[in-house]
Design a protein around this motif. Structure first.
Motif, PDB file in Angstrom:
ATOM      1  N   ILE A 457       0.824  -1.213   0.000  1.00 16.90           N
ATOM      2  CA  ILE A 457       0.000   0.000   0.000  1.00 16.90           C
ATOM      3  C   ILE A 457       0.855   1.260   0.000  1.00 16.90           C
ATOM      4  O   ILE A 457       0.559   2.245  -0.683  1.00 16.90           O
ATOM      5  CB  ILE A 457      -0.934   0.015   1.228  1.00 16.90           C
ATOM      6  N   ALA A 458       1.948   1.236   0.757  1.00 18.58           N
ATOM      7  CA  ALA A 458       2.744   2.445   1.015  1.00 18.58           C
ATOM      8  C   ALA A 458       3.159   3.185  -0.249  1.00 18.58           C
ATOM      9  O   ALA A 458       3.077   4.418  -0.322  1.00 18.58           O
ATOM     10  CB  ALA A 458       3.991   2.074   1.832  1.00 18.58           C
ATOM     11  N   TYR A 459       3.586   2.452  -1.263  1.00 19.44           N
ATOM     12  CA  TYR A 459       4.108   3.099  -2.461  1.00 19.44           C
ATOM     13  C   TYR A 459       3.030   3.450  -3.476  1.00 19.44           C
ATOM     14  O   TYR A 459       3.330   3.879  -4.585  1.00 19.44           O
ATOM     15  CB  TYR A 459       5.189   2.222  -3.094  1.00 19.44           C
ATOM     16  N   THR A 460       1.775   3.283  -3.073  1.00 21.23           N
ATOM     17  CA  THR A 460       0.668   3.742  -3.929  1.00 21.23           C
ATOM     18  C   THR A 460       0.223   5.150  -3.559  1.00 21.23           C
ATOM     19  O   THR A 460      -0.706   5.684  -4.169  1.00 21.23           O
ATOM     20  CB  THR A 460      -0.555   2.803  -3.814  1.00 21.23           C
ATOM     21  N   ILE A 461       0.859   5.757  -2.560  1.00 24.96           N
ATOM     22  CA  ILE A 461       0.438   7.060  -2.034  1.00 24.96           C
ATOM     23  C   ILE A 461       1.374   8.146  -2.557  1.00 24.96           C
ATOM     24  O   ILE A 461       2.452   8.388  -2.005  1.00 24.96           O
ATOM     25  CB  ILE A 461       0.427   7.047  -0.497  1.00 24.96           C
ATOM     26  N   PRO A 462       1.008   8.838  -3.636  1.00 25.43           N
ATOM     27  CA  PRO A 462       1.918   9.819  -4.239  1.00 25.43           C
ATOM     28  C   PRO A 462       2.242  11.011  -3.354  1.00 25.43           C
ATOM     29  O   PRO A 462       3.312  11.613  -3.484  1.00 25.43           O
ATOM     30  CB  PRO A 462       1.184  10.244  -5.520  1.00 25.43           C
ATOM     31  N   GLY A 463       1.335  11.374  -2.448  1.00 27.83           N
ATOM     32  CA  GLY A 463       1.576  12.534  -1.596  1.00 27.83           C
ATOM     33  C   GLY A 463       2.822  12.399  -0.741  1.00 27.83           C
ATOM     34  O   GLY A 463       3.516  13.395  -0.476  1.00 27.83           O
ATOM     35  N   ILE A 464       3.123  11.178  -0.299  1.00 28.34           N
ATOM     36  CA  ILE A 464       4.337  10.972   0.492  1.00 28.34           C
ATOM     37  C   ILE A 464       5.565  11.201  -0.374  1.00 28.34           C
ATOM     38  O   ILE A 464       6.540  11.849   0.054  1.00 28.34           O
ATOM     39  CB  ILE A 464       4.363   9.553   1.094  1.00 28.34           C
ATOM     40  N   ARG A 465       5.523  10.705  -1.609  1.00 27.38           N
ATOM     41  CA  ARG A 465       6.657  10.909  -2.510  1.00 27.38           C
ATOM     42  C   ARG A 465       6.851  12.392  -2.819  1.00 27.38           C
ATOM     43  O   ARG A 465       7.988  12.882  -2.915  1.00 27.38           O
ATOM     44  CB  ARG A 465       6.462  10.106  -3.800  1.00 27.38           C
ATOM     45  N   ASP A 466       5.754  13.107  -2.963  1.00 24.46           N
ATOM     46  CA  ASP A 466       5.852  14.553  -3.200  1.00 24.46           C
ATOM     47  C   ASP A 466       6.537  15.241  -2.024  1.00 24.46           C
ATOM     48  O   ASP A 466       7.348  16.155  -2.213  1.00 24.46           O
ATOM     49  CB  ASP A 466       4.457  15.151  -3.422  1.00 24.46           C
ATOM     50  N   TRP A 467       6.188  14.819  -0.807  1.00 18.09           N
ATOM     51  CA  TRP A 467       6.810  15.410   0.388  1.00 18.09           C
ATOM     52  C   TRP A 467       8.310  15.124   0.405  1.00 18.09           C
ATOM     53  O   TRP A 467       9.125  16.028   0.675  1.00 18.09           O
ATOM     54  CB  TRP A 467       6.167  14.848   1.655  1.00 18.09           C
ATOM     55  N   ILE A 468       8.676  13.885   0.104  1.00 18.87           N
ATOM     56  CA  ILE A 468      10.099  13.525   0.081  1.00 18.87           C
ATOM     57  C   ILE A 468      10.853  14.419  -0.906  1.00 18.87           C
ATOM     58  O   ILE A 468      11.927  14.966  -0.612  1.00 18.87           O
ATOM     59  CB  ILE A 468      10.270  12.045  -0.312  1.00 18.87           C
ATOM     60  N   MET A 469      10.278  14.595  -2.082  1.00 20.70           N
ATOM     61  CA  MET A 469      10.952  15.338  -3.146  1.00 20.70           C
ATOM     62  C   MET A 469      11.107  16.836  -2.818  1.00 20.70           C
ATOM     63  O   MET A 469      11.904  17.525  -3.467  1.00 20.70           O
ATOM     64  CB  MET A 469      10.178  15.186  -4.455  1.00 20.70           C
ATOM     65  N   ARG A 470      10.354  17.329  -1.868  1.00 18.27           N
ATOM     66  CA  ARG A 470      10.474  18.732  -1.478  1.00 18.27           C
ATOM     67  C   ARG A 470      11.570  18.975  -0.453  1.00 18.27           C
ATOM     68  O   ARG A 470      11.884  20.125  -0.115  1.00 18.27           O
ATOM     69  CB  ARG A 470       9.132  19.248  -0.943  1.00 18.27           C
TER      70      ARG A 470
END
Length: 473
Positions: A457-470
């Motif tokens: 499930i974890a890697y289906t959540i794009p918002g977390i990836r967006d946060w990391i990239m910021r």
């Protein structure tokens, strides 16, 4: 992709003569014959002479890679309006949708072209191409993913009762993407020519792996440790050495040790999600995914030299390309999550942020993590990773660093997870600790553990990836 000419067997002769007008050129004669067929004057052709190739199309999901469609290439453009889900049958698979396209690709809507796309249910048992002891397909003989103990119990865990440092036994395997289908109904060209239904078996002769094919495979010989690492690297499509790009390091769990180099790309979304067209449109980035030939770390927390070789690999890639040293990120699940934590402790100046999925590290060593940007995600019923992450965040808070916390429903929708991420980000904390509620990461009737269910499930959540990239160092 090069395609071999597809031979579908001996074709039956076309019934009825083709109308040829006196004095007509070969091309105009062909047009006349198709016009005749359109008006009902001609008979349907056999499929045998008209199929040029059959391509299996795969896609990666949280539970791993699956065969999701077959693209049948014809010698002429096909009229998509004449197709239905019953036009083709595929052995051991459920056909969900049939349409035309101009290339061997999935599409949201039909566009007349030479390719007929036969979409298949990803829920079919035969769809699974990444096979482990849990979560997808049938477990490999002699493999297994750690039994009891280790990180979160079973399913890619490490530790007592599971894989130990140096263990080379694969916990999963990659199945070749193949399909056999028949054209059960008539296929009509855009000019009205009909290709009759046939019992001739059509077998895939090429494979298209969505996103996975965008990675290249390399080998890194580390002079410092003497170790060799196979790895996958995604380079942004429009890479410009005059620009500077972030890099994401993904490290897999113990079930992927000692498989093909592409293993980390097909066992789940941990690597490929960052390279998706959608993510790349928002954040152009390199993605680096090593394939470990042996277990790197277990619950004794004394990693093999592959641990340091990984840090050296990141440095090597950053030297070869125009990489922003202030935007190096790390992520991983289970063993890979443990490595993410450990690397941030041993190399505190290397990474700008980490996405830690279902892992732990001794809290006595966790003080350096108080200075890092972290997003931790784990299941509340993950019996080792959850208390382990709680202990780490307590140490981080004791150092004066604020930690945002939240309890999420693992069965939430995409919109629901987006709202969860917004609420977490509103806390404006450098460390975020979100946990899935007990019992919400494992589908009813599934044999998947809560531990493995977390990263599905974890890697289906794009918002977390967006946060990391910021985040920036």
């Amino acid at each position: 992709m090069d395609r071999r000419r597809f031979m579908a067997g001996t074709a039956t002769a076309t019934a009825g003569a083709l109308a040829v007008f006196g004095g007509a050129s070969p091309s105009s004669a062909s047009e006349a014959s198709e016009a005749s067929a359109a008006s009902g004057a001609g008979s349907a052709d056999s499929v045998g002479d008209h199929v040029k190739g059959v391509t299996a199309i795969t896609q990666v999901f949280g539970a791993g890679q699956k065969l999701v469609a077959v693209a049948v290439e014809y010698d002429r453009e096909i009229d998509g309006r004449t197709l239905s889900a019953s036009t083709f049958t595929v052995t051991d698979r459920t056909v969900t949708k049939v349409y035309t396209n101009r290339s061997a690709d999935l599409a949201q809507r039909s566009r007349d072209g030479r390719y007929v796309i036969v979409e298949l249910s990803p829920d079919d048992t035969a769809a699974a191409l990444w096979v482990t002891g849990q979560g997808s397909g049938t477990p490999p003989t002699g493999g297994g993913t750690g039994g009891t103990g280790g990180t979160g119990g079973s399913g890619g865990g490490v530790g007592a009762g599971g894989p130990q440092v140096g263990d080379t036994t694969p916990g999963g395997m990659i199945v070749a993407a193949k399909a056999t289908l028949t054209q059960a109904g008539t296929v009509t060209t855009t000019r009205g020519r009909q290709y009759a239904a046939s019992t001739t078996a059509l077998t895939t002769d090429a494979v298209k792996n969505l996103i996975v094919d965008d990675f290249r495979q390399f080998t890194f010989d580390d002079p410092a440790t003497g170790r060799t690492l196979k790895y996958n690297l995604f380079v942004p499509r429009h890479y410009d050495p005059r620009k500077s790009y972030p890099l994401v390091l993904f490290m897999h769990d113990a079930s992927v040790v000692n498989v093909a180099t592409e293993g980390p790309l097909v066992q789940g979304l941990g690597a490929v999600c960052w390279a998706s067209p959608e993510d790349q449109a928002r954040h152009e980035a390199f993605v680096l995914a090593p394939e470990y030939g042996a277990v790197v770390i277990d619950d004794d927390y004394e990693p093999s030299t592959l641990f340091d070789a990984t840090a050296n690999l990141v440095e090597s890639v950053a030297e070869q390309y125009s990489i922003d040293r202030d935007r190096l990120y790390t992520t991983g699940q289970s063993m890979g999550a443990m490595m993410s934590l450990g690397l941030n402790i041993r190399y505190p100046d290397l990474f700008a942020a980490a996405f830690v999925v279902a892992g732990q590290w001794p809290e006595a060593q966790a003080v350096p993590l108080a200075k890092k940007n972290l997003w931790i995600l784990v299941s509340a019923d993950d019996t080792k990773a959850y208390p382990g992450e709680q202990a780490i965040t307590e140490v981080i808070q004791e150092q004066g660093t604020k930690v945002g916390t939240a309890l999420w429903d693992g069965r939430s929708t995409a919109a629901g997870f987006a709202a969860d991420v917004r609420a977490m980000r509103a806390q404006r904390t450098p460390v975020n600790f979100s946990a899935f509620k007990t019992g919400t990461t494992v589908p009813s009737g599934s044999t998947t553990s809560a531990h493995m269910g977390t990263w599905q499930i974890a890697y289906t959540i794009p918002g977390i990836r967006d946060w990391i990239m910021r985040q920036s160092r």
